[in-house]
Design a protein around this motif. Structure first.
Motif, mmCIF file in Angstrom:
data_model
loop_
_atom_site.group_PDB
_atom_site.id
_atom_site.type_symbol
_atom_site.label_atom_id
_atom_site.label_comp_id
_atom_site.label_asym_id
_atom_site.label_seq_id
_atom_site.Cartn_x
_atom_site.Cartn_y
_atom_site.Cartn_z
ATOM 1 N N PHE A 26 0.838 -1.357 -0.036
ATOM 2 C CA PHE A 26 -0.003 0.085 0.068
ATOM 3 C C PHE A 26 1.043 1.194 0.176
ATOM 4 O O PHE A 26 0.722 2.313 -0.530
ATOM 5 C CB PHE A 26 -0.750 -0.058 1.093
ATOM 6 C CG PHE A 26 -1.736 1.261 1.401
ATOM 7 C CD1 PHE A 26 -2.817 1.465 0.432
ATOM 8 C CD2 PHE A 26 -1.356 2.262 2.087
ATOM 9 C CE1 PHE A 26 -3.419 2.711 0.556
ATOM 10 C CE2 PHE A 26 -2.070 3.483 2.406
ATOM 11 C CZ PHE A 26 -3.030 3.641 1.626
ATOM 12 N N PHE A 27 1.768 1.140 0.861
ATOM 13 C CA PHE A 27 2.852 2.395 0.904
ATOM 14 C C PHE A 27 3.537 2.673 -0.601
ATOM 15 O O PHE A 27 3.602 3.839 -1.076
ATOM 16 C CB PHE A 27 3.899 2.243 1.879
ATOM 17 C CG PHE A 27 4.976 3.529 1.789
ATOM 18 C CD1 PHE A 27 4.578 4.470 2.576
ATOM 19 C CD2 PHE A 27 6.343 2.833 1.293
ATOM 20 C CE1 PHE A 27 5.765 5.426 2.465
ATOM 21 C CE2 PHE A 27 7.017 3.918 1.272
ATOM 22 C CZ PHE A 27 6.735 5.268 1.757
ATOM 23 N N LEU A 28 3.955 1.652 -1.032
ATOM 24 C CA LEU A 28 4.694 1.875 -2.571
ATOM 25 C C LEU A 28 3.505 2.452 -3.519
ATOM 26 O O LEU A 28 3.844 3.141 -4.232
ATOM 27 C CB LEU A 28 5.216 0.544 -3.012
ATOM 28 C CG LEU A 28 6.458 -0.054 -2.263
ATOM 29 C CD1 LEU A 28 6.976 -1.303 -2.988
ATOM 30 C CD2 LEU A 28 7.650 1.121 -2.357
ATOM 31 N N ALA A 29 2.341 1.790 -3.611
ATOM 32 C CA ALA A 29 1.336 2.243 -4.326
ATOM 33 C C ALA A 29 0.843 3.930 -4.303
ATOM 34 O O ALA A 29 0.730 4.447 -5.181
ATOM 35 C CB ALA A 29 -0.039 1.534 -4.395
ATOM 36 N N ALA A 30 0.813 4.281 -2.720
ATOM 37 C CA ALA A 30 0.387 5.421 -2.602
ATOM 38 C C ALA A 30 1.635 6.488 -2.861
ATOM 39 O O ALA A 30 1.301 7.513 -3.316
ATOM 40 C CB ALA A 30 0.406 5.556 -0.983
ATOM 41 N N ALA A 31 2.738 6.024 -2.638
ATOM 42 C CA ALA A 31 4.034 6.966 -3.054
ATOM 43 C C ALA A 31 4.017 6.983 -4.659
ATOM 44 O O ALA A 31 4.270 7.833 -5.309
ATOM 45 C CB ALA A 31 5.252 6.213 -2.643
ATOM 46 N N LYS A 32 3.779 5.871 -5.417
ATOM 47 C CA LYS A 32 3.979 6.036 -6.814
ATOM 48 C C LYS A 32 2.844 6.816 -7.475
ATOM 49 O O LYS A 32 2.893 7.779 -8.095
ATOM 50 C CB LYS A 32 3.642 4.799 -7.529
ATOM 51 C CG LYS A 32 3.672 4.459 -8.951
ATOM 52 C CD LYS A 32 3.570 3.019 -9.545
ATOM 53 C CE LYS A 32 2.549 2.181 -9.188
ATOM 54 N NZ LYS A 32 2.563 1.205 -10.056
ATOM 55 N N PHE A 37 0.546 12.365 -9.356
ATOM 56 C CA PHE A 37 -0.480 13.346 -9.269
ATOM 57 C C PHE A 37 0.417 14.709 -8.959
ATOM 58 O O PHE A 37 -0.142 15.430 -9.709
ATOM 59 C CB PHE A 37 -1.301 13.209 -8.012
ATOM 60 C CG PHE A 37 -2.380 14.092 -7.886
ATOM 61 C CD1 PHE A 37 -3.545 14.092 -8.522
ATOM 62 C CD2 PHE A 37 -2.073 15.007 -6.922
ATOM 63 C CE1 PHE A 37 -4.615 15.142 -8.345
ATOM 64 C CE2 PHE A 37 -3.078 15.951 -6.652
ATOM 65 C CZ PHE A 37 -4.188 15.983 -7.362
ATOM 66 N N ILE A 38 1.190 14.820 -7.977
ATOM 67 C CA ILE A 38 1.997 15.943 -7.857
ATOM 68 C C ILE A 38 2.867 16.345 -8.967
ATOM 69 O O ILE A 38 2.866 17.539 -9.347
ATOM 70 C CB ILE A 38 2.861 15.733 -6.713
ATOM 71 C CG1 ILE A 38 2.023 15.616 -5.211
ATOM 72 C CG2 ILE A 38 3.885 17.113 -6.369
ATOM 73 C CD1 ILE A 38 0.966 16.723 -4.867
ATOM 74 N N VAL A 60 -7.215 20.613 -18.954
ATOM 75 C CA VAL A 60 -7.262 19.605 -19.924
ATOM 76 C C VAL A 60 -6.131 18.639 -19.981
ATOM 77 O O VAL A 60 -5.793 17.441 -20.022
ATOM 78 C CB VAL A 60 -7.492 20.217 -21.290
ATOM 79 C CG1 VAL A 60 -7.237 19.108 -22.447
ATOM 80 C CG2 VAL A 60 -9.073 20.664 -21.424
ATOM 81 N N LEU A 61 -4.804 19.404 -19.943
ATOM 82 C CA LEU A 61 -3.473 18.954 -19.683
ATOM 83 C C LEU A 61 -3.367 17.965 -18.582
ATOM 84 O O LEU A 61 -2.762 16.812 -18.604
ATOM 85 C CB LEU A 61 -2.415 20.098 -19.841
ATOM 86 C CG LEU A 61 -1.095 19.370 -19.865
ATOM 87 C CD1 LEU A 61 -0.694 18.669 -20.942
ATOM 88 C CD2 LEU A 61 0.180 20.691 -19.636
ATOM 89 N N PHE A 62 -3.866 18.482 -17.468
ATOM 90 C CA PHE A 62 -3.700 17.551 -16.253
ATOM 91 C C PHE A 62 -4.512 16.302 -16.520
ATOM 92 O O PHE A 62 -4.077 15.246 -15.782
ATOM 93 C CB PHE A 62 -4.325 18.634 -15.080
ATOM 94 C CG PHE A 62 -4.414 17.807 -13.851
ATOM 95 C CD1 PHE A 62 -3.466 17.768 -12.883
ATOM 96 C CD2 PHE A 62 -5.873 17.395 -13.342
ATOM 97 C CE1 PHE A 62 -3.683 16.792 -11.796
ATOM 98 C CE2 PHE A 62 -5.996 16.525 -12.231
ATOM 99 C CZ PHE A 62 -4.770 16.644 -11.359
ATOM 100 N N VAL A 63 -5.923 16.314 -17.190
ATOM 101 C CA VAL A 63 -6.412 15.081 -17.218
ATOM 102 C C VAL A 63 -5.681 14.366 -18.077
ATOM 103 O O VAL A 63 -5.591 13.064 -17.995
ATOM 104 C CB VAL A 63 -7.940 15.681 -17.585
ATOM 105 C CG1 VAL A 63 -8.685 14.375 -18.056
ATOM 106 C CG2 VAL A 63 -8.776 16.422 -16.504
ATOM 107 N N ILE A 64 -5.295 14.689 -19.342
ATOM 108 C CA ILE A 64 -4.567 13.827 -20.151
ATOM 109 C C ILE A 64 -3.344 13.455 -19.834
ATOM 110 O O ILE A 64 -2.888 12.286 -19.946
ATOM 111 C CB ILE A 64 -4.264 14.859 -21.438
ATOM 112 C CG1 ILE A 64 -5.400 15.135 -22.226
ATOM 113 C CG2 ILE A 64 -3.164 13.929 -22.443
ATOM 114 C CD1 ILE A 64 -5.545 16.123 -23.469
ATOM 115 N N LEU A 65 -2.504 14.116 -18.866
ATOM 116 C CA LEU A 65 -1.037 13.456 -18.363
ATOM 117 C C LEU A 65 -1.532 12.624 -17.455
ATOM 118 O O LEU A 65 -0.842 11.576 -17.186
ATOM 119 C CB LEU A 65 -0.442 14.476 -17.887
ATOM 120 C CG LEU A 65 0.441 15.439 -18.705
ATOM 121 C CD1 LEU A 65 0.990 16.601 -18.132
ATOM 122 C CD2 LEU A 65 1.074 14.740 -19.688
#
Length: 74
Positions: A26-32, A37-38, A60-65
């Motif tokens: 869970f920690f690895l997935a949350a970090a990834k 996202f950031i 739009v760029l945020f959603v695409i990326l």
């Protein structure tokens, strides 16, 4: 907490290794996903504020990326 072990800590209560592995996964997935996202948020903000895309273009760029990142990091 009320049992007192007289030996070394390694010989104390048995470890729940399944729970440890689940927490680590869970920690690895949350970090990834949190890092994705950031990073995408910062790129979209830079493109929106300084690249001339504006609010809608940055969104739009945020959603695409994010969609590309979700596809590539699965």
């Amino acid at each position: 907490m009320d049992d007192h072990h007289t030996g070394p800590a390694e010989l104390g209560a048995p470890m729940d290794y399944a729970a440890h592995e689940q927490t680590y996964a869970f920690f690895l997935a949350a970090a990834k996903w949190g890092s994705l996202f950031i990073i995408v948020l910062l790129i979209a903000m830079a493109a929106g504020f300084y690249g001339g895309l504006g609010l809608i273009g940055g969104l739009v760029l945020f959603v695409i990326l994010n969609a590309a990142g979700l596809f590539l990091l699965r």
